[in-house]
Design a protein around this motif. Structure first.
Motif, PDB file in Angstrom:
ATOM      1  N   TRP A 182       0.984  -1.182   0.170  1.00  0.00           N
ATOM      2  CA  TRP A 182      -0.071  -0.075  -0.058  1.00  0.00           C
ATOM      3  C   TRP A 182       0.866   1.176   0.041  1.00  0.00           C
ATOM      4  CZ3 TRP A 182      -5.673  -0.196   0.532  1.00  0.00           C
ATOM      5  CH2 TRP A 182      -5.896  -1.679   0.927  1.00  0.00           C
ATOM      6  N   ILE A 197     -10.608   0.980  -2.467  1.00  0.00           N
ATOM      7  CA  ILE A 197      -9.377   1.660  -2.256  1.00  0.00           C
ATOM      8  C   ILE A 197      -9.710   3.127  -2.317  1.00  0.00           C
ATOM      9  CG2 ILE A 197      -7.110   2.408  -3.122  1.00  0.00           C
ATOM     10  CD1 ILE A 197      -6.976  -0.551  -4.242  1.00  0.00           C
ATOM     11  N   ALA A 227      -2.764  -0.102  -4.047  1.00  0.00           N
ATOM     12  CA  ALA A 227      -2.585  -1.329  -3.479  1.00  0.00           C
ATOM     13  C   ALA A 227      -2.662  -2.353  -4.732  1.00  0.00           C
ATOM     14  CB  ALA A 227      -3.494  -1.562  -2.652  1.00  0.00           C
TER      15      ALA A 227
END
Length: 422
Positions: A119, A224, A265
């Motif tokens: 991430w 996300i 990510a």
């Protein structure tokens, strides 16, 4: 001296690096004093800790500032290894060694065999200025990022089944604060290597229990984006609460569509691909600049740097005057006592799962066994075994161990007869 042992002549022999020949060393040697005494105008003088780090860098790997002598007891051959400066983000050589040490420690004793996802959180340029000015804010952002990731994985996993009681589950997280971009510029952002799922401790009857890994589905772009939006609001609110950012700047960043925040990510490593995981951690801990892409022209006083990635329309090679490059590079150097590596989630210092997770990493428990559940291990570790484990960990982090791991040579073997030197 010719090797007495013919087998040694075909082996790779360690040769100390020529520190003074690197372009960064020559830039600092030629222009550091000019940078410190000239009138910088609108540019502020480099911080005192950056000046100290650059002066220490000029002594790194230079024999006249101190050496360690390795001597062969059999033939009397000697090898002199110069001291290193160990300054963070100021010395690419020391940073490379640190990356090897930390990645090896994470692979051997922190990260069990499971899938991991990277991430990457990027802050808006206006907020980067405040985080750079107040180093403590990097810890606040890291904590909020770790909490958001742990909450996301806990909601997507279901550790409870069969009527058992579980302690709070959590993913294993290694967070790295990066202070540089690909153009040798100050760019504070955050990398997190996180298990792609949660570790959960299932407590049974009579004190028994099992540690299980529960994989999570791949996060969608919408999920996300939702995490990034929540992070944006939480980070800005925290900055206002601490009085670190003016409220008008916060309102302006909140009014924008994304506010300059970015969360990625997309990089994931499979559970059985341990070399790829180690490369990922080394990438997060890499030096600020690559000496292979840096060129210094002493005749003209120009410095050229070739970024590894460029956008359409951007020059393939960047160019500065040497003093300007040194000023640019000095901003990247980390302040003292600023933690650039942090552990969160199941690896948090006081988390209930940390002894279980680290034990699974040290014992190299297979991924399939983690999915099924690993039985309880002894909670009490003897003082003798703990001392042995710490001694083995210290030995794995030495200079010689790093050289063996990276260059596949043993620097403490005598180049003449092949006997280990002392």
């Amino acid at each position: 001296m010719s090797p007495a042992n013919p087998a040694v002549s075909h082996a790779r022999v360690y040769r100390p690096r020529d520190a003074a020949a690197s372009p960064l060393y020559r830039i600092a040697q030629d222009h550091l004093e000019t940078l410190l005494v000239q009138d910088a105008g609108a540019e502020p003088r480099p911080a005192a800790f950056a000046e100290d780090a650059l002066r220490a860098f000029l002594e790194c790997g230079i024999h006249r500032f101190g050496v360690v002598r390795f001597r062969c007891g059999q033939c009397g051959e000697s090898v002199f290894v110069p001291f290193s400066c160990r300054r963070r983000l100021a010395c690419p050589s020391c940073d490379s060694r640190r990356a090897v040490m930390e990645s090896s420690a994470a692979m051997d004793g922190l990260l069990p065999r499971a899938p991991y996802r990277q991430w990457v959180l990027v802050l808006p340029k206006r907020l980067r200025y405040f985080v750079h000015r107040n180093p403590a804010l990097a810890g606040e952002v890291s904590r909020l990022l770790a909490s958001a990731i742990s909450r996301f994985y806990a909601q997507r996993s279901d550790p409870g089944s069969g009527g058992e009681t579980s302690v709070p589950c959590a993913p294993a997280q290694v967070l790295v604060v990066q202070r540089f971009g690909g153009k040798a510029n100050l760019h504070v952002h955050f990398h997190a290597v996180v298990s792609d799922g949660v570790f959960a401790l299932r407590e049974g009857v009579g004190g028994t229990g099992k540690l299980r890994f529960i994989p999570a589905p791949e996060p969608s772009p919408a999920e996300i984006a939702d995490i990034c939006e929540r992070l944006r609001r939480n980070i800005l609110r925290r900055m206002v609460r601490l009085g670190a950012v003016p409220e008008e700047s916060t309102r302006e960043m909140l009014a924008r569509l994304h506010g300059g925040f970015s969360l990625d990510a997309s990089v994931c490593v499979a559970a059985d691909d341990r070399p790829a995981l180690e490369r990922l951690i080394r990438y997060c801990l890499r030096p600020a600049i690559s000496l292979k892409r840096l060129t210094y022209l002493p005749q003209t006083g120009l410095v050229r740097y070739r970024p590894c990635k460029t956008r359409p329309g951007e020059p393939a090679v960047l160019e500065w005057e040497a003093v300007e490059f040194l000023r640019r590079f000095s901003r990247i150097i980390a302040p003292p006592r600023l933690h650039l590596i942090r552990y969160a989630g199941a690896l948090g210092p006081r988390h209930t799962l940390r002894p279980w997770v680290t034990h699974a990493a040290r014992e190299a428990v297979p991924y399939q066994d983690l999915l099924a559940g690993v039985a309880r291990f002894p909670a009490v570790i003897s003082a003798a075994s703990d001392m042995v484990r710490k001694a083995m960990s210290a030995a794995a982090r030495t200079w010689a161990a790093c050289m063996r791991k990276v260059f596949e040579i043993d620097p403490v073997l005598c180049p003449a007869c092949g006997v280990e030197m002392k």
